[in-house]
Design a protein around this motif. Structure first.
Motif, short mmCIF file in Angstrom:
data_model
loop_
_atom_site.label_atom_id
_atom_site.label_comp_id
_atom_site.label_asym_id
_atom_site.label_seq_id
_atom_site.Cartn_x
_atom_site.Cartn_y
_atom_site.Cartn_z
N UNK A 1 -1.78 -17.95 -0.15
CA UNK A 1 -1.22 -16.98 -1.10
C UNK A 1 -1.72 -15.58 -0.78
N UNK A 2 -2.97 -15.47 -0.41
CA UNK A 2 -3.55 -14.15 -0.12
C UNK A 2 -2.91 -13.53 1.11
N UNK A 3 -2.44 -14.38 2.04
CA UNK A 3 -1.87 -13.87 3.29
C UNK A 3 -0.42 -13.40 3.14
N UNK A 4 0.14 -13.46 1.92
CA UNK A 4 1.53 -13.04 1.72
C UNK A 4 1.70 -11.55 2.02
N UNK A 5 2.84 -11.19 2.57
CA UNK A 5 3.11 -9.80 2.91
C UNK A 5 3.32 -8.97 1.64
N UNK A 6 2.99 -7.66 1.67
CA UNK A 6 3.18 -6.82 0.47
C UNK A 6 4.65 -6.63 0.16
N UNK A 7 4.95 -6.36 -1.14
CA UNK A 7 6.33 -6.15 -1.57
C UNK A 7 6.90 -4.90 -0.94
N UNK A 8 6.11 -3.83 -0.91
CA UNK A 8 6.55 -2.55 -0.34
C UNK A 8 5.74 -2.28 0.92
N UNK A 9 6.36 -2.38 2.10
CA UNK A 9 5.59 -2.19 3.34
C UNK A 9 5.06 -0.78 3.51
N UNK A 10 5.58 0.21 2.72
CA UNK A 10 5.09 1.58 2.81
C UNK A 10 3.72 1.74 2.17
N UNK A 11 3.34 0.78 1.29
CA UNK A 11 2.05 0.86 0.60
C UNK A 11 1.16 -0.27 1.13
N UNK A 12 0.12 0.08 1.87
CA UNK A 12 -0.79 -0.92 2.42
C UNK A 12 -1.75 -1.38 1.35
N UNK B 1 -0.24 8.86 1.77
CA UNK B 1 0.81 8.83 2.79
C UNK B 1 2.16 8.42 2.17
N UNK B 2 2.12 7.46 1.25
CA UNK B 2 3.35 7.02 0.60
C UNK B 2 3.96 8.15 -0.23
N UNK B 3 3.14 8.86 -1.01
CA UNK B 3 3.65 9.96 -1.83
C UNK B 3 4.16 11.11 -0.95
N UNK B 4 3.50 11.35 0.17
CA UNK B 4 3.94 12.41 1.07
C UNK B 4 5.31 12.08 1.66
N UNK C 1 -5.67 9.88 -8.21
CA UNK C 1 -5.68 8.63 -7.46
C UNK C 1 -4.93 8.79 -6.14
N UNK C 2 -3.94 9.68 -6.12
CA UNK C 2 -3.18 9.95 -4.90
C UNK C 2 -2.40 11.24 -5.08
N UNK C 3 -2.03 11.86 -3.95
CA UNK C 3 -1.28 13.12 -4.01
C UNK C 3 -0.44 13.29 -2.76
N UNK D 1 -7.15 13.18 -1.33
CA UNK D 1 -7.82 13.56 -2.56
C UNK D 1 -9.33 13.50 -2.33
N UNK D 2 -10.00 14.56 -2.73
CA UNK D 2 -11.47 14.54 -2.61
C UNK D 2 -12.06 13.74 -3.76
N UNK D 3 -13.16 13.09 -3.48
CA UNK D 3 -13.79 12.23 -4.49
C UNK D 3 -14.12 13.03 -5.76
N UNK D 4 -13.74 12.46 -6.90
CA UNK D 4 -14.06 13.09 -8.18
C UNK D 4 -13.13 14.21 -8.59
N UNK D 5 -12.11 14.52 -7.80
CA UNK D 5 -11.22 15.64 -8.12
C UNK D 5 -10.29 15.24 -9.26
N UNK D 6 -10.02 16.19 -10.17
CA UNK D 6 -9.16 15.93 -11.32
C UNK D 6 -7.89 16.77 -11.24
#
Length: 586
Positions: free
Chosen positions: A159-170, A262-265, A284-286, A291-296
């Protein structure tokens, strides 16, 4: 009134005749003013249209992300259910004896790093010795239940080895046991096993699911920074695995921060800055870079947006905000998660975007402007219809098992909800079959997983051809199937089950082309039957539990049989159709 208007026009005409230059200048001035007013109005309409278009684009993006997260969340819940089922099985009287690979892994449990091999293509189990677990929050070595835990983890590896639903998001799937071992995909090098467990402990995945921290054993969202000062972090979804009140492990889905960037870009327009934030405003992403750690969110937006808070956005759910400088923010929460998508674009970008859709003809002609707006609206409508159709296709795919074409657990739940209401309304009976292929593991071991998949597909074909049109066949596990029988009492359900068992016993399946043994595969099934009324069940899980109990009773009574009550008789005349006499045992 009409004579007065006639007199006014006469005077204007006389003035025009007398001073034609002044009349022409005045006419052009009036025309220019009207043209400017029309142009400003057209720009305003196009601006509003662009905002609407951006909002629709955001809605489509949110729907896509929400669909991916929902499917991954359901995958985790399925892993948790399967893991807890295997734990209960190995803790009960029907526990399966450990095979040589399990014993070998157990014998090496005190090594610094040890492994449990898995079938080709599945995730490999890695473990560490007690010394490496010392001081790690949530981990403890328990030799008493280690073998059972290894059996469970190996069962989850496929089950863990299943491919992701969206290949653009690793994304990475991991099952980690509190006993100091884990299964992950993509695989982790053995040399990194100890570092991986340290990162999991430091991120608090186990701590946040302890009984006192998560008494409801619910799924948790979590944003974990990377260990050892690395710039990348992880957006994670985790769910605990328990046996009664004993905490046994955690199933984790992690999406790296860089993957989200990368996905959002890739999926965001150039004139829009898109941010994925949590409920506290943490980035969480941009689409604008790592994103730098702790950035809001408030730290990356212009000063005019310092008062915009993520808490207010989450409270409202979705909407549009406008600043004095003409810039705007579009925001929308992603389903019921603790994430939201926030789009920012400046007033200048909006103006340039609007102006890019204008031309000299559009500025001078209201008809051309109206035509352009109509064409644009038609295009947006078709685009939205296209994505809506894709969304419907994704929902259909989410309810169907890809290998067999039968309904999956989600599809079965949806149909059960409908048939349950019909059954209550009409006071009609309803039954359930739970079906498991006998000795399926040895089919895989002897002929290979590709041939095993053919056996599953062959069983699905027999089920479709044997059951009635109103029945709902479904695949609910690896080699475990179910059939929902609406308007069917227990006795009739048992007859259907027996007919299905006999038909399957007469079915031959050709092995895969790469199988070492090309002899046709014959197999049998064991079937448990439950009736909603007779057994006093009032829900899908309860019916499946009763049918599953009788399925295991059929297994224990010799396999290749149907059990429709809890009094298992001696083996009947029906005998198992042999697969390979010396290669079957499950």
């Amino acid at each position: 009134m009409r004579p007065r208007l006639t007199t006014l026009f006469d005077r204007l005409w006389e003035q025009a005749v007398r001073t034609p230059q002044r009349f022409v200048v005045l006419s052009f001035a009036v025309a220019a003013i009207l043209l400017v007013l029309f142009f400003v109005h057209g720009v305003g309409l196009l601006r509003d249209h662009q905002i609407q278009s951006l909002h629709q684009d955001q809605q489509l993006q949110v729907a896509g992300i929400s669909s991916v997260l929902n499917i991954e969340a359901e995958r985790l819940m399925g892993m948790r259910g399967y893991a807890q089922h295997l734990i209960r099985l190995q803790s009960g009287p029907h526990a399966i004896a450990p095979d040589p690979p399990l014993k070998a892994a157990y014998d090496h449990r005190n090594d610094a790093v040890w492994t449990l091999p898995a079938p080709e293509g599945d995730a490999v189990l890695l473990g560490v010795g007690p010394a490496a677990l010392a001081g790690l929050d949530g981990f403890s070595r328990r030799d008493a239940d280690l073998l059972a835990g290894l059996y469970v983890a190996r069962g989850l590896s496929h089950l863990i080895s299943a491919e992701p639903v969206n290949p653009l998001v690793a994304r990475k799937l991991t099952y980690v046991s509190t006993n100091g071992f884990f299964v992950a995909y993509p695989p982790v090098p053995p040399a990194d096993a100890a570092a991986t467990l340290r990162r999991i402990a430091a991120a608090g995945y186990l701590r946040q699911h302890l009984p006192e921290a998560n008494p409801g054993q619910s799924m948790r969202w979590h944003f974990a920074p990377a260990a050892d000062g690395a710039p990348d972090g992880y957006l994670s979804l985790s769910v605990p695995v328990y046996l009664a009140r004993q905490f046994r492990g955690v199933a984790i889905m992690e999406i790296s921060q860089r993957s989200l960037d990368a996905y959002l870009t890739r999926t965001t327009r150039q004139d829009v800055q898109r941010f994925l934030v949590d409920a506290d405003g943490n980035l969480v992403g941009t689409s604008t870079g790592d994103v730098r750690r702790g950035e809001t969110l408030s730290e990356v937006l212009p000063a005019s947006w310092r008062e915009a808070t993520a808490q207010e956005m989450f409270r409202r759910g979705s909407g549009t905000l406008r600043a004095a400088d003409g810039s705007r923010i579009l925001f929308q929460r992603i389903g019921n998660s603790s994430l939201a998508l926030v789009d920012y674009f400046s007033g200048t970008d909006l103006l340039l975007r609007t102006a890019s859709h204008l031309s000299a003809v559009l500025a001078a002609s209201a008809l051309a402007l109206a035509l352009l707006m109509w064409v644009t609206l038609q295009g947006i409508g078709k685009l939205f219809s296209h994505y809506q159709a894709r969304g419907d296709a994704l929902r259909e795919l989410a309810a169907t098992d890809a290998l067999t074409g039968l309904a999956n657990r989600r599809g079965l739940e949806a149909r059960f909800a409908i048939e349950y209401q019909h059954s209550r309304r009409d006071q009609a009976p309803m039954s359930m079959l739970m079906i498991d292929i006998d000795r399926f593991k040895r089919i895989n071991d002897h002929w290979g997983h590709a041939s095993g998949d053919r056996v599953l597909a062959a069983l699905a074909g027999v089920m479709r051809a044997t059951v009635r049109a109103i029945d709902v066949p479904a695949r609910v596990g690896g080699e475990e199937f179910a059939v929902l029988l609406p308007r069917t009492a227990l006795e009739e359900a048992a007859r259907i089950a027996e007919r299905l068992r006999k038909t399957i016993g007469q079915t031959a399946c050709a092995p895969a082309a790469d199988a070492a043994d090309q002899e046709e595969i014959r197999f049998t099934v064991s079937i448990g039957v439950a009736d909603m009324g007779v057994d006093g069940t009032d829900g899908l899980d309860a019916m499946m539990q009763v049918a599953d109990r009788r399925l295991y009773a059929a297994k224990a009574a010799g396999r290749n049989r149907v059990v429709s009550d809890d009094r298992v008789s001696e083996p009947a005349a029906a005998q198992e159709a042999p697969v390979v006499a010396s290669h079957i045992g499950n």
